[in-house]
Structure formats: C-alpha cells, structure tokens
Design a protein around this motif. Structure first.
Motif, PDB file in Angstrom:
ATOM      1  N   LEU A 195      12.806 -10.123  20.114  1.00 11.18           N
ATOM      2  CA  LEU A 195      14.129  -9.521  20.337  1.00 11.18           C
ATOM      3  C   LEU A 195      15.086 -10.462  21.061  1.00 11.18           C
ATOM      4  CD1 LEU A 195      13.402  -5.777  21.157  1.00 11.18           C
ATOM      5  CD2 LEU A 195      14.217  -6.798  19.046  1.00 11.18           C
ATOM      6  N   VAL A 196      14.554 -11.362  21.886  1.00 11.80           N
ATOM      7  CA  VAL A 196      15.433 -12.309  22.571  1.00 11.80           C
ATOM      8  C   VAL A 196      15.309 -13.639  21.835  1.00 11.80           C
ATOM      9  CG1 VAL A 196      16.045 -13.362  24.777  1.00 11.80           C
ATOM     10  CG2 VAL A 196      14.981 -11.113  24.717  1.00 11.80           C
ATOM     11  N   SER A 197      16.068 -13.755  20.786  1.00 14.75           N
ATOM     12  CA  SER A 197      15.996 -14.958  19.967  1.00 14.75           C
ATOM     13  C   SER A 197      17.379 -15.252  19.407  1.00 14.75           C
ATOM     14  CB  SER A 197      14.991 -14.748  18.833  1.00 14.75           C
ATOM     15  OG  SER A 197      15.287 -15.623  17.773  1.00 14.75           O
ATOM     16  N   LEU A 198      17.715 -16.522  19.339  1.00 14.27           N
ATOM     17  CA  LEU A 198      19.037 -16.881  18.847  1.00 14.27           C
ATOM     18  C   LEU A 198      18.975 -17.510  17.454  1.00 14.27           C
ATOM     19  CD1 LEU A 198      20.570 -18.256  22.161  1.00 14.27           C
ATOM     20  CD2 LEU A 198      21.189 -16.163  20.956  1.00 14.27           C
ATOM     21  N   VAL A 199      17.793 -17.447  16.853  1.00 16.61           N
ATOM     22  CA  VAL A 199      17.662 -17.973  15.493  1.00 16.61           C
ATOM     23  C   VAL A 199      18.528 -17.129  14.557  1.00 16.61           C
ATOM     24  CG1 VAL A 199      16.050 -18.457  13.617  1.00 16.61           C
ATOM     25  CG2 VAL A 199      15.319 -18.702  16.000  1.00 16.61           C
ATOM     26  N   SER A 200      19.326 -17.774  13.706  1.00 21.88           N
ATOM     27  CA  SER A 200      20.263 -17.017  12.892  1.00 21.88           C
ATOM     28  C   SER A 200      19.525 -16.126  11.905  1.00 21.88           C
ATOM     29  CB  SER A 200      21.214 -17.966  12.165  1.00 21.88           C
ATOM     30  OG  SER A 200      20.491 -18.884  11.400  1.00 21.88           O
ATOM     31  N   ASN A 201      20.129 -14.920  11.685  1.00 25.52           N
ATOM     32  CA  ASN A 201      19.581 -13.925  10.762  1.00 25.52           C
ATOM     33  C   ASN A 201      18.257 -13.333  11.215  1.00 25.52           C
ATOM     34  OD1 ASN A 201      21.648 -13.828   8.921  1.00 25.52           O
ATOM     35  ND2 ASN A 201      20.925 -15.665   7.883  1.00 25.52           N
ATOM     36  N   SER A 202      17.855 -13.584  12.470  1.00 30.41           N
ATOM     37  CA  SER A 202      16.605 -12.999  12.956  1.00 30.41           C
ATOM     38  C   SER A 202      16.879 -11.623  13.559  1.00 30.41           C
ATOM     39  CB  SER A 202      15.979 -13.902  14.021  1.00 30.41           C
ATOM     40  OG  SER A 202      16.786 -13.879  15.176  1.00 30.41           O
ATOM     41  N   ALA A 203      15.800 -10.873  13.761  1.00 34.26           N
ATOM     42  CA  ALA A 203      15.939  -9.570  14.422  1.00 34.26           C
ATOM     43  C   ALA A 203      16.476  -9.767  15.836  1.00 34.26           C
ATOM     44  CB  ALA A 203      14.582  -8.869  14.473  1.00 34.26           C
ATOM     45  N   GLY A 204      16.060 -10.870  16.461  1.00 35.86           N
ATOM     46  CA  GLY A 204      16.506 -11.167  17.816  1.00 35.86           C
ATOM     47  C   GLY A 204      18.008 -11.351  17.878  1.00 35.86           C
ATOM     48  N   GLU A 205      18.573 -12.090  16.944  1.00 34.27           N
ATOM     49  CA  GLU A 205      20.011 -12.318  16.963  1.00 34.27           C
ATOM     50  C   GLU A 205      20.757 -10.993  16.816  1.00 34.27           C
ATOM     51  OE1 GLU A 205      21.929 -13.874  13.631  1.00 34.27           O
ATOM     52  OE2 GLU A 205      23.340 -15.090  14.770  1.00 34.27           O
ATOM     53  N   ALA A 206      20.237 -10.141  15.928  1.00 31.24           N
ATOM     54  CA  ALA A 206      20.877  -8.843  15.708  1.00 31.24           C
ATOM     55  C   ALA A 206      20.821  -8.000  16.980  1.00 31.24           C
ATOM     56  CB  ALA A 206      20.174  -8.112  14.564  1.00 31.24           C
ATOM     57  N   PHE A 207      19.666  -8.027  17.637  1.00 29.74           N
ATOM     58  CA  PHE A 207      19.526  -7.206  18.839  1.00 29.74           C
ATOM     59  C   PHE A 207      20.437  -7.714  19.959  1.00 29.74           C
ATOM     60  CE2 PHE A 207      17.534  -5.838  22.786  1.00 29.74           C
ATOM     61  CZ  PHE A 207      17.414  -4.487  22.529  1.00 29.74           C
ATOM     62  N   LEU A 208      20.436  -9.024  20.181  1.00 29.17           N
ATOM     63  CA  LEU A 208      21.302  -9.582  21.228  1.00 29.17           C
ATOM     64  C   LEU A 208      22.773  -9.322  20.902  1.00 29.17           C
ATOM     65  CD1 LEU A 208      19.614 -12.964  22.202  1.00 29.17           C
ATOM     66  CD2 LEU A 208      19.581 -10.781  23.397  1.00 29.17           C
ATOM     67  N   GLY A 209      23.093  -9.395  19.604  1.00 27.84           N
ATOM     68  CA  GLY A 209      24.471  -9.103  19.190  1.00 27.84           C
ATOM     69  C   GLY A 209      24.850  -7.670  19.551  1.00 27.84           C
ATOM     70  N   SER A 210      23.919  -6.748  19.346  1.00 31.10           N
ATOM     71  CA  SER A 210      24.229  -5.349  19.652  1.00 31.10           C
ATOM     72  C   SER A 210      24.354  -5.146  21.169  1.00 31.10           C
ATOM     73  CB  SER A 210      23.152  -4.432  19.076  1.00 31.10           C
ATOM     74  OG  SER A 210      21.942  -4.609  19.791  1.00 31.10           O
ATOM     75  N   LEU A 211      23.559  -5.886  21.923  1.00 38.92           N
ATOM     76  CA  LEU A 211      23.694  -5.815  23.387  1.00 38.92           C
ATOM     77  C   LEU A 211      25.088  -6.266  23.807  1.00 38.92           C
ATOM     78  CD1 LEU A 211      20.493  -7.172  25.191  1.00 38.92           C
ATOM     79  CD2 LEU A 211      21.604  -4.980  25.514  1.00 38.92           C
TER      80      LEU A 211
END
Lengths: 361, 281
Positions: free
Chosen positions: B61-77
């Motif tokens: 969830l804490v990941s900045l790799v593009s198109n990853s679930a992590g990027e989506a989650f951090l974006g929503s935060l």
C-alpha cells in the motif's frame, strides 16, 4: 456648560419600561452615584450613557453635544465594568494602553501614559503580567488604569467594587475617593450599596423602578429622605418608620399601639392636621436612652441586643411595631426589659402614608 | 480522593480498564490483522496471535511504483487530505463570523436552528440534488466539488460548536474594546479570537475528522484517482473477488494515521477547549 446631561431618557425592552424618563444634569468634577436595588434601571442608564444601548426616547449630551447615534468610542467616555472585562490574552501594560493603541497614539507617548497611570494606581511592578496572574484588587486597579489613561470627559463605573471582599472593598473605596479628588474627574457610578454611595458621591440619585426617586447630596438624601422608599433604603440599619396619627389637639404624634408620644414642632402643625394618619421616621442613632429626669417619649420591649463594635443596636417592639435604636454599648438594656427612649423632635421626619412622600419640614 | 475504600477504588479502576478495553480492542485487532499472514487469518480455529509476522501489505500500500495498488492508495490518502483540509478551512471561515453573530445577537438564533434542522436530513435525501448540482457545475469527481459538499455538512456543525464557545466569552470584554476604540475587526483579531482559539482548534479537529470519515457522498461523487478518497479506496480493497482482510486492515491503519497525528499535534489546544471553553476569570 454641563459636562453630562441626561435629558428625558426612556428605555423600553419589549413591553417593559425599564427607564421612565430620567433627567439629570452633571457639572464638571461631580461624582454622581446611581443608587438602587437590582432591576431599578441604573445599569441600563449607565449603558445608555456609554452608548452600549440606544435610548428609546430622550438624549444624552456630553459637553453640550448630542450623543444620538454616536458610537461609544467617539463619546469621550471610559467605563469600568463589574467583571473588570480585562483582555486576558494581553499584558497589563497593553490592557491599560489598549485605548491609546486603538487611537494610534505614538508608542513613546503611550508608554509614558501607561507608566503614569500605573504609578497613580501603584501597579508598576505588574505591567508585564497577564490578568490571570493578578488578584481581584489588582485586576480592579488595571481596569481603572485602562479608564484613567484615556483622560475622558466622563468616567462610568458599573458596580466596580462588588466582586471584591469586604476589606479590599473599603480600601478601594477610599482610593477611588482620593483619585476623584486628585483628578477632578466627572464620574457616574452605579451601585446598590448605600455605604458606597454615601462615602463616594457628591450627589446621589436614588432610583426606583425606572425613575429617579430623589437626587441630592449624600447629606440631603440621608437627613431628608423625600419618600418612605428612600428612607428605608438609606442607612444601616435604616430609619425607623412608625405608623400612627396626629393627636386630637394636634401637638403630638401617637404611634399605633399607643406607647409612643412625640411632640410635633409648631412649624409642622399646620401641615399635619389633628387626627391625620402619618408615619414618623426616626433614625436609630437619634434615639437616645431617656434619663430619669426627662420625660420619656418612647418605650420599647427589648428583644435583641447586637453589639456591632462602636455602638450597640437595640431591637424591640413598641406597640406592635419594630423599633431599632443605636446606643452606646454602656447604655444597652437587658433583653426582655422595657427601654425608655427620647427622640429629639427636630430629627423626626414626617411622611404621608398614602403617597409615601415626606411632608415638607 | 484520599478517603476511599478498597472496594470503591477497585470498582473505579475496573470500570476504567473495561472501558479502555472496549475502545481499544477493535484497534488492536485491526493492527494484528494487518501484520498477520493470510494463513493465520483464515486458520480454523482463528489464530488471535499471528504465528508469522507479515509486513508485506504495508509495502504493497505504501508504494510509489506507477499503476500499482500502492500508488492508488497513497493518491486516495492525498485526496482525502485535500478534501478534508479544504472543507475544514472553508467551514471555519464560514462558521467563525456566523457563530459570533448568532452568539451576540440572540434575535437571529432562529437561523441557526433552521440550519441545524437541514443538518438533520439523512444524507441520502440530498444525494440526488447534490449530484445534479455538481454535474451542472462540472464538479463531479473533483476535489473541490467534494469539499463543497462536505462544507454543507461541516459548516452547521462548526457554527453550532463555535457558538457555544463564543457564549462563554463575556460580552463585556467586547464592550470594553468597543469603548476603547477598537473596530469590529480589531476586536475580533485582538480580543475575541485569541480567547476562542482552543474552541476553534477543537472545532477544526472534529470537522476534519467528520470529513475524513465520510464515505457515502465520496462513493457517489467520485469515480477515479482524481478525487477518490481513502474511505472509498478501502472499500475498493474489499470489492474484489478475493478479499484480503489483512490488506483492508492495513488500509484502515494507514487511513487512521493522519487524523491521529493531527490530533496529537493539537492535543493541548483541544483538551483545554473540551474542558473549559478556554476562558477563565
């Protein structure tokens, strides 16, 4: 020209007439006390003078200038509130200088004025503190300092001493008196404490239900109350009021119950016709023990004896009516015994029981 | 209290412990879930205490790799932070003047009750008109649009809370400032607002939490990464064919962190706001 003129001021809140037409003219340097119980309209009148309330009718004139629609800050007045109303987040120095700060007085001049006010009130060591770090008496001084520094035309005080304890109140009272004598300021002061009114005022306006019942110097109010209301309000204990009637031959007063005879002075006999119901007002301190060689005029059955210090209050009944006498402790009688008293006729005030007004002396 | 019997003391402490347990148990369980392996979570009988520590989901969830679930989650935060922050700021800006006005002018108090009455409406009854309004202004699926919707919830709430705060500040202080020659804005800036600071901070925190936790409107009015908030993102985690309960729990823990941090920072102001209304003698 008068400094402050209250002209036919009325105030109505909804259906309630709080002020029913007040007329008072105040000269420069006068100390006017508005005295009355809570709800008599005295604070409302003060707020109208301050401009915090608009009168429903009439006008306030300060130095001859009408104050209709004039904002409080442009009235050249300063007010000391009962709750002190200090700014808790500002230092004492800024509290005192706030009015000058808002009026864009240069900093150096402001600091000098604050220092002078603090010196007069002896609060110089407190200037850097916050109001929360001060005692009640010190806060009161700061509140007065805040008014002082502005050097206004009229000072307004709204029960400023009522939050202080008894000893401090007496001290601050003396200090206010000294301050007034020193500054020659024009002051309007609201209180319900008749001792404060007596000690501070150059003139007292006794208020009742939105009207001025009597206005005059403390002496006039105390010695010659214009009505039963004023008589029962002034003095502690207040004046004895004995119901009765003028004797058939018109030369003396007989109280209800018949244990009291007071000669009526010749000058008053024409107004107090024979047989007429009257109320006799006698101050407790004017009642003196009858010596054996004088004819007693009053006799009371002693119920309570209270030593207050310099004097003793003797409380009892005469012919069913309560009577209080203030005598020297050595003269105090025993409880349950009859006590003979004299009342000098020239100190007795006569009231009309129907209108409640005093008969002219 | 000095003089209290042993029984009374143990009752008091017992009650405190029970209450803390009731409040903390779900949180503890949430945290344990987030660090338990999938096998531990699906084991029968349930493993309350994980046998193997699994921190991989935090990495997911804490990941900045593009198109990853992590990027989506951090974006929503980030979206949640902006939406809640913007709505809270707006609510405070609107609520401070109106709360002061209502507190100082009892004659207009009815207006506050009118606003509170609309606040009583269930959100679903306003969903359609709000949707049409946002669509009309082209604000669907935007941060500003959602913040505006939240403002309609936060403003009445903040006004109400601030009004009770202003009520505790004696009016005489403002009268004194008025006589001293302060203009209204000076009175507010130098006298009233400094006194109201704790209650403003408390109000802001609660308003922020209200917006942060909101789900219904966020679900309706956002569609993708441009505006989707963290509550919706967590729901998305549960929406797949296979639900990883551990992943949902991790999302919950991460979503709880920002408000907790803000709360810690504002702790002192909030506590004094809650206890005294901020004004003493």
């Amino acid at each position: 020209m008068s400094t402050l003129e209250i002209a036919a001021v009325t105030k109505r809140f909804g259906a309630i007439d709080t002020l029913k037409g007040i007329d008072i003219v105040l000269e420069n340097g006068e100390f006017l006390v508005l005295l009355g119980p809570s709800g008599c309209g005295k604070s409302t009148l003060l707020n109208i003078i301050a401009g915090l309330l608009e009168p429903s009718g009439g006008d306030i004139l300060i130095d001859g200038r009408s104050m209709r629609k004039v904002h409080p800050k442009n009235r050249d007045i300063a007010m000391v509130f009962q709750s002190y109303a200090l700014y808790p987040n500002l230092s004492v120095a800024r509290n005192i200088g706030f009015g000058l700060e808002m009026r864009k007085v240069p900093k150096a001049e402001r600091e000098e004025a604050v220092r002078r006010a603090a010196e007069i009130l002896q609060i110089e060591p407190l200037l850097a503190r916050k109001p929360a770090e001060l005692s009640g008496g010190q806060r009161q001084r700061v509140a007065i300092g805040r008014a002082l520094v502005r050097d206004p035309k009229v000072f307004l005080f709204d029960e400023p001493l009522s939050n202080l304890d008894a000893k401090l109140r007496t001290e601050m009272r003396t200090e206010l008196k000294r301050l007034h004598q020193k500054l020659k300021a024009t002051i309007v002061y609201v209180t319900h404490d008749q001792v404060e009114a007596m000690t501070l005022a150059t003139r007292i306006a006794v208020m009742r239900e939105g009207r001025v019942e009597q206005i005059g110097t403390p002496r006039e109010i105390y010695d010659h109350p214009a009505s039963l209301y004023v008589a029962s309000f002034m003095g502690s204990p207040p004046m004895n009021l004995l119901e009765g009637r003028v004797s058939a031959n018109g030369d003396s007063f007989e109280a209800e119950g018949g244990s009291c005879f007071i000669p009526i002075p010749a000058a008053s006999r024409s107004t107090l016709g024979p047989g007429r119901p009257v109320i006799a007002g006698i101050k407790p301190e004017h009642l003196a023990p009858a010596r054996s060689d004088t004819r007693s005029t009053l006799s009371m059955d002693v119920e309570v004896v209270e030593l207050t210090g310099a004097e003793t209050l003797v409380i009892g009944r005469t012919g069913g009516q309560t009577l209080v006498a203030s005598v020297k402790p050595d003269d105090a009688p025993a409880i349950g015994t009859p006590f003979a008293l004299t009342a000098p006729a020239d100190h007795v005030r006569w009231f009309d029981p129907d209108s409640g007004k005093a008969f002219p002396a | 209290m000095e003089r209290r019997s042993l029984a009374a003391s143990s009752l008091v402490y017992g009650a405190a412990i029970v209450m803390s347990a009731v409040i903390l148990a779900p949180l503890v369980w949430l945290f344990l879930m987030s660090i338990s392996s999938a096998t531990d979570l699906s084991a029968q009988p349930l493993h309350w205490w994980p046998e193997t520590l699994d921190l991989s989901r935090y990495g997911t969830l804490v990941s900045l790799v593009s198109n990853s679930a992590g990027e989506a989650f951090l974006g929503s935060l980030r979206n949640s932070l902006f939406v809640s922050g913007l709505a809270t700021l707006g609510a405070i800006l609107v609520a401070v003047p109106s709360a002061w006005a209502v507190s100082r002018t009892p004659q207009v108090q009815w207006s506050l009750f009118a606003v509170i009455a609309t606040y009583m409406l269930p959100p679903v009854s306003l969903a359609v008109p709000l949707y049409m309004g946002l669509a009309h202004f082209g604000l669907l699926n935007t941060i500003v649009g959602l913040a505006l919707v939240y403002l309609t919830i936060l403003a009445p709430f903040a006004t109400w809370l601030l009004k009770t705060g202003f009520d505790t500040i004696p009016q005489e202080i403002e009268s004194a400032a008025m006589i001293d020659g302060a203009r209204l804005d000076q009175t507010m800036r130098l006298v009233t607002l400094p006194l109201a600071k704790p209650i403003v901070a408390t109000t802001a925190l609660f308003a922020f939490l209200l917006a942060w936790d909101e789900f219904f409107y966020a679900l309706l009015f956002t569609a993708d990464q441009r505006a989707k908030t963290v509550t919706v993102a967590i729901a998305d985690l549960a929406g797949g064919r296979v639900s990883d309960y551990g992943l949902i729990a991790t999302g919950g823990i991460l979503a709880a962190l920002p408000p907790v941090l803000i709360g810690l920072v504002m702790q002192r102001a909030v506590i004094s706001g809650l206890t005294t209304g901020g004004v003493k003698g």
